[in-house]
Scaffold this active site. Structure first.
Site, PDB file in Angstrom:
ATOM      1  N   CYS A 143     -61.900   8.696  57.302  1.00 29.12           N
ATOM      2  CA  CYS A 143     -62.593   7.838  58.271  1.00 29.12           C
ATOM      3  C   CYS A 143     -61.940   7.887  59.650  1.00 29.12           C
ATOM      4  CB  CYS A 143     -62.635   6.398  57.770  1.00 29.12           C
ATOM      5  SG  CYS A 143     -63.337   6.229  56.116  1.00 29.12           S
ATOM      6  N   HIS A 189     -71.434   3.128  59.081  1.00 28.59           N
ATOM      7  CA  HIS A 189     -70.189   3.887  58.906  1.00 28.59           C
ATOM      8  C   HIS A 189     -70.453   5.319  58.441  1.00 28.59           C
ATOM      9  CE1 HIS A 189     -66.099   4.850  58.314  1.00 28.59           C
ATOM     10  NE2 HIS A 189     -65.963   4.465  57.058  1.00 28.59           N
TER      11      HIS A 189
END
Length: 379
Positions: free
Chosen positions: A80, A323
Site C-alpha cells: 500500500c 483504496h
C-alpha cells in the site's frame, strides 16, 4: 540538497472500472497533472510509478500510451506504500540533482481479482493460517478496546466522519454520508468491524509533477514544497507485538517531524492510512495529535474533523475515497497539495499551511507493517 516542490497534481475518481486497462486508468491522471503544472511531458527528467498488483512495467505502459517513452522509468512495489515510496524516490532524485523534474504515478486495478480481500503471499506462514487484513486490524481494534475502553460507537464515528468528508469529494468512491447507527448495523466482517468500517477496493490512479525550487518557480507562483520525505521499513520480531501502537509510524513520524523542523501542533491536515476504522485512531496517537489511549475521545469531540484541531482525512480517507492499493499514496499527496492551495471547495481546511501524507504497507508475518512512507508539505 536542493529544495523540491510540487508543481502539478491529478487523479481520476476512484471506483470500479472492470473494462479499463492499467494504461486506460493511468494516462488521464498524468495528463491532468501535466496540464496543472503547465509543463510539456517531453521535459520530464524521469518517471516513478508505484503499483502493487498491476503486473510488469505499468509506468512504461502508461507513458507509452501518451507518446512519452524514452525517459528513465522506475516501477516501485511496496504494497500500500507503493506510490508514496515512488514519491520518496522522485524527491531524492531531484534533491540530489539527478533530474530537475520528475513524474510520480500511482495506479491500481483491483477489479481484476473479482472482489474479496487483497491477495497475500501464500508462502507467508500467517497467511497460511488464514490471516487476512480485516482480521489483522480487527485484532488491533479488540486489543485497543480492551486496553483503553474504546467503545463501538467511537470506532464507528471514524467512518461517519470520513464518509461525510467523502461526500464533498468528487474523486471519492463512496459519496453517501452515513450515521453511527447505519455503520453499526451494516454487515459484520470481522468483529468488531462492520462493512462500513472497512475500506472499499477498486481501481484508480493519481499523478504528481515535482521540480527543484528554481524550476518550480518558472512554472507557477504557488508551488507546494516537500519539507520531509521519509520511508521506513518494519522491524521483524518473532515474539509479542503491541498491536495498539504502530511502531513503524511512530518511528517514521519522528524522522519526518525532525526533517521538517516541526511538531504535531504545526500540522493543519493529515491524510493517514485508514484502511479500517481502528487504523485512523491509532495514527492520531502515533503522530502525536493526542495522547496514548485518547483517540476515541479525540474523534468523539470532533478534534479530527475538517474544522477541528487537526483535519484528518478531509478527502474521505481510504474509508470513503477508496483504496486502489498502489494509487493510494499518490492520491493522499494530491489531496494535501490541493488543500494547501485552497482548491478543495466545501471540504477545504481553512488557512491550511502544513499537511502530512502517510501510507503504510503490510501483510507480512512478524512485522507491524512492512513499509511506511510519510511526507510533509507546506506552502
Amino acid at each position: 540538497m536542493r529544495e523540491t516542490a510540487v508543481i502539478g497534481v491529478g487523479m481520476i475518481p476512484f471506483g470500479k472500472y472492470p473494462e479499463k486497462t492499467i494504461a486506460d486508468l493511468g494516462w488521464p491522471a498524468v495528463k491532468q497533472a501535466l496540464e496543472d503544472a503547465g509543463i510539456d511531458g517531453r521535459e520530464l527528467g524521469a518517471a516513478y510509478c508505484g503499483s502493487a498488483l498491476s503486473g510488469m512495467m505499468p509506468g512504461q505502459r502508461i507513458l507509452g500510451r501518451m507518446g512519452l517513452s524514452g525517459i528513465p522509468v522506475f516501477n516501485v512495489e511496496n504494497a500500500c506504500s507503493s506510490s508514496s515510496s515512488a514519491l520518496r524516490a522522485a524527491v531524492l532524485a531531484i534533491r540530489s540533482g539527478a533530474c530537475d523534474t520528475a513524474l510520480v504515478i500511482g495506479v491500481e486495478k483491483l477489479t481484476r481479482f473479482g472482489g474479496g480481500t487483497l491477495p497475500l503471499e501464500r508462502e507467508d506462514w500467517e497467511v497460511q493460517q488464514g490471516m487476512v487484513m480485516p482480521a489483522l486490524y480487527a485484532m488491533r481494534a479488540k486489543r485497543y478496546m480492551h486496553d483503553f475502553g474504546l467503545t463501538e460507537r467511537q470506532l464507528a464515528q471514524v467512518s461517519v466522519k470520513n464518509r461525510a468528508n467523502g461526500a464533498m469529494n468528487p474523486d471519492a468512491q463512496m459519496r453517501a454520508p452515513v450515521t453511527v447507527e447505519e455503520v453499526l448495523s451494516s454487515r459484520l466482517i470481522a468483529d468488531p468491524f462492520t462493512l462500513l468500517q472497512c475500506c472499499p477496493t477498486g481501481d484508480g490512479s493519481a499523478a504528481i509533477v515535482l521540480a527543484d525550487a528554481a524550476t518550480a518557480r518558472r512554472y507557477r507562483r504557488d508551488p507546494v514544497f516537500v519539507r520531509a520525505s521519509d520511508l521506513s521499513s518494519g522491524k521483524h520480531t518473532d515474539g509479542f507485538r503491541d498491536m495498539t501502537m504502530p511502531e513503524i509510524t511512530v518511528r517514521g513520524a519522528g524522522h519526518a517531524y525532525e526533517e521538517a523542523g516541526i511538531g504535531p501542533d504545526d500540522v493543519d491536515l493529515a491524510e493517514v492510512h485508514d484502511a479500517f476504522s481502528i487504523a485512523e485512531l491509532l495514527y492520531y496517537e502515533a503522530f502525536g495529535f493526542c495522547g496514548r489511549g485518547e483517540a476515541g475521545a479525540f474523534v468523539e469531540r470532533g478534534d479530527s474533523a475538517i474544522d477541528g484541531k487537526v483535519a484528518v482525512n478531509p478527502s474521505g480517507g481510504l474509508l470513503a475515497k477508496g483504496h486502489p492499493v498502489g494509487a493510494t499514496g499518490a492520491a493522499q499527496a494530491v489531496e494535501v497539495v490541493r488543500q494547501l492551495r485552497g482548491e478543495c471547495g466545501d471540504r477545504q481546511v481553512e488557512g491550511a499551511r502544513v499537511g502530512l501524507a502517510h501510507a503504510t504497507g503490510g501483510g507480512i508475518s512478524g512485522f507491524d507493517h512492512g513499509a511506511c512512507s510519510i511526507h510533509i508539505f507546506s506552502r
